[in-house]
Motif scaffolding. Structure first.
Motif, mmCIF file in Angstrom:
data_model
loop_
_atom_site.group_PDB
_atom_site.id
_atom_site.type_symbol
_atom_site.label_atom_id
_atom_site.label_comp_id
_atom_site.label_asym_id
_atom_site.label_seq_id
_atom_site.Cartn_x
_atom_site.Cartn_y
_atom_site.Cartn_z
ATOM 1 N N PRO A 145 42.527 32.238 49.104
ATOM 2 C CA PRO A 145 42.816 33.653 48.830
ATOM 3 C C PRO A 145 42.105 34.140 47.574
ATOM 4 O O PRO A 145 42.001 33.433 46.575
ATOM 5 N N ILE A 146 41.587 35.371 47.648
ATOM 6 C CA ILE A 146 40.988 36.022 46.482
ATOM 7 C C ILE A 146 41.611 37.413 46.354
ATOM 8 O O ILE A 146 41.256 38.325 47.120
ATOM 9 N N PRO A 147 42.528 37.615 45.424
ATOM 10 C CA PRO A 147 43.098 38.954 45.211
ATOM 11 C C PRO A 147 42.140 39.816 44.385
ATOM 12 O O PRO A 147 41.628 39.364 43.357
ATOM 13 N N LEU A 148 41.876 41.029 44.840
ATOM 14 C CA LEU A 148 40.983 41.926 44.119
ATOM 15 C C LEU A 148 41.809 42.912 43.291
ATOM 16 O O LEU A 148 42.719 43.562 43.821
ATOM 17 N N PRO A 149 41.499 43.046 42.011
ATOM 18 C CA PRO A 149 42.291 43.930 41.152
ATOM 19 C C PRO A 149 42.005 45.398 41.443
ATOM 20 O O PRO A 149 40.890 45.769 41.838
ATOM 21 N N ALA A 150 43.019 46.235 41.228
ATOM 22 C CA ALA A 150 42.823 47.675 41.307
ATOM 23 C C ALA A 150 41.950 48.121 40.128
ATOM 24 O O ALA A 150 41.861 47.438 39.108
ATOM 25 N N LEU A 151 41.316 49.278 40.263
ATOM 26 C CA LEU A 151 40.422 49.741 39.205
ATOM 27 C C LEU A 151 41.184 50.000 37.905
ATOM 28 O O LEU A 151 40.639 49.803 36.818
#
Length: 465
Positions: free
Chosen positions: A308-314
């Motif tokens: 899993p790779i969680p992408l951060p919000a801007l």
């Protein structure tokens, strides 16, 4: 470079002759007795050239040529026949054959023609690979940022890019999941193989299985021809399943089997086909909650969640906003024929203070819109949309402030299009319909101005002078 040639002829002796003449350490030669057998071989093998007879039972040379050009447009075909008429030669060349030879033929002459056709096919594939790499690099270049939150994403990409592990990208809408997927593919061991993207939410439920696995002609109403599914298209490469959380339960079971056993079965076909596909899935949904709600299979979740790779919000990577905005301004400026050198302090401050609920996609749309309306080389506060401020910034025409100033627009693209159209109309009015003058007022090239007129459906002859 090794090659594979497929010889298609109903005369077994001729097939054997061509195998003896062409086969060697760097040349594999396969044979088929008719067009239908040839298509079956092409589905299972990477063939670089087809040499086909003109007259054959079941499916003749012209029919096979038409099917090959439809399914494998970059695969060269040499047509051969004992019925060597000018009509046949012209017909085959017009329909896409690389060359035409007549029986009986000279082996040395055939050898020269075959090697020229193989070189031609290699050039076509190299050109396509270069185009794909250039397109992929456009997305890789968008992976801009050095904030701690995004640095963790870049570290994860570097850790997994060379493996074939299944990856699950999670994060809010607009955080750049497809760009990350393309970066993983482009920097991995499958970079020279296909990258195939599927938006699971955009395909009608009844067509998803056919879209994923393909179908045979006549398998269902409307199946007027064979179709290669996305799994087969991505063979040896990467399959990107976007919005995987929106996949219906019946299809989830079949996707699970394809991931576990690496086999697919097109709709209407009775035999399986093995595929070698690296899967990257993405979702903005909480899949664990979907599992609890019985809308997503638990076994499929664990099969997808290998890495899993969680992408951060801007809003979690504010330090990257300035760099991202500069990148988008350069790209949008180049497309619009303008040179944008940067942002004023006020404009940059406004962007840093805004929460960006639409994430990177919203920032990109905002900068593209600002680039269009900017009159100088620097984007000012007045060039930014009013919703960044809660009201129109000083100097922005009040009549062109989007209705979204009182809240986030439901359709940002439509809102930006209306804004752009308003500025175009205003410039035309001030210029009394003179397009060159209107383009100068907007700080864009005439070509860019004409393109926007057409895109926005503006009729200049209807502009009131």
């Amino acid at each position: 470079m090794s090659h594979c040639v497929l010889v298609v002829d109903d005369e077994a002796k001729l097939c054997d002759l061509l195998v003896s003449a062409l086969a060697g350490p760097e040349m594999q030669v396969l044979t088929a007795g008719n067009g239908l057998q040839a298509l079956a071989i092409l589905e299972q093998n990477a063939v670089d050239l087809v040499i086909s007879d003109w007259r054959m039972p079941q499916m003749d040379g012209p029919q096979l040529l038409a099917e090959i050009k439809q399914r494998y447009p970059r695969l060269p075909v040499i047509v051969m026949t004992a019925y060597s008429t000018v009509k046949n030669a012209v017909s085959s060349m017009r329909n896409g054959a690389y060359d035409y030879i007549a029986k009986p033929f000279d082996i040395d002459e055939l050898d020269v023609t075959v090697h020229k056709a193989l070189q031609f096919g290699d050039i076509l594939r190299d050109n396509q690979r270069l185009r794909d790499e250039l397109q992929a690099h456009r997305h890789i270049d968008s992976l801009v940022g050095e904030s701690p939150a995004f640095s963790r994403v870049l570290t994860a990409i570097d850790s997994v890019r060379e493996s074939s592990a299944t990856i699950l990208l999670t994060g809010e809408s607009g955080t750049g999941k497809e760009m990350v997927a393309r970066a993983i593919h482009q920097h991995g061991s499958r970079a020279d193989q296909p990258f195939v993207a599927v938006n699971c939410a955009a395909i009608p439920e009844g067509l998803l299985e056919s879209e994923m696995f393909g179908h045979r002609k006549g398998a269902f109403t409307g199946a007027i021809a064979d179709r290669v599914g996305r799994f087969a298209q991505a063979d040896k490469g990467t399959l990107f399943l976007d919005e995987v959380g929106d996949m219906p339960l019946p299809l989830q079971a079949k996707i699970l089997r394809a991931l576990q056993e690496r086999v697919i079965e097109p709709v209407g076909e009775s035999h399986e086909r093995r595929v070698d596909v690296r899967v990257i899935a993405a979702t903005n949904k909480d899949l664990l909650q979907a599992v609890a709600d019985k809308t997503f299979r638990e076994d499929l979740y664990y099969r997808l969640n290998v890495f899993p790779i969680p992408l951060p919000a801007l809003r979690e990577r504010v330090d990257d906003i300035a760099a991202l905005a500069a990148h988008f301004a350069r790209t949008a400026g180049a497309d619009a024929g303008k040179r944008i050198t940067g942002f004023s302090d006020g404009a940059l401050r406004a962007m840093l203070q805004y929460p960006w609920p639409g994430n990177i996609r919203e920032l990109q749309n905002c900068v593209e819109r600002a680039t269009i309306v900017a009159r100088g080389a620097q984007i000012e506060e007045a060039d930014l949309p009013g919703y960044l401020f809660g009201s129109a910034p000083v100097g922005q025409p009040a009549g062109l402030v989007p209705s979204a100033q009182m809240g986030i627009p439901e359709d940002l693209d439509a809102t930006l299009a209306e804004l752009e159209k308003g500025f175009m109309l205003a410039a035309l009015q001030e210029s009394q319909g003179v397009q060159t003058a209107a383009a100068q007022k907007l700080g864009i090239s005439e070509r860019s101005f004409w393109y926007r007129l057409k895109k926005l459906g503006i009729q200049v002859d209807k502009i009131a002078h």
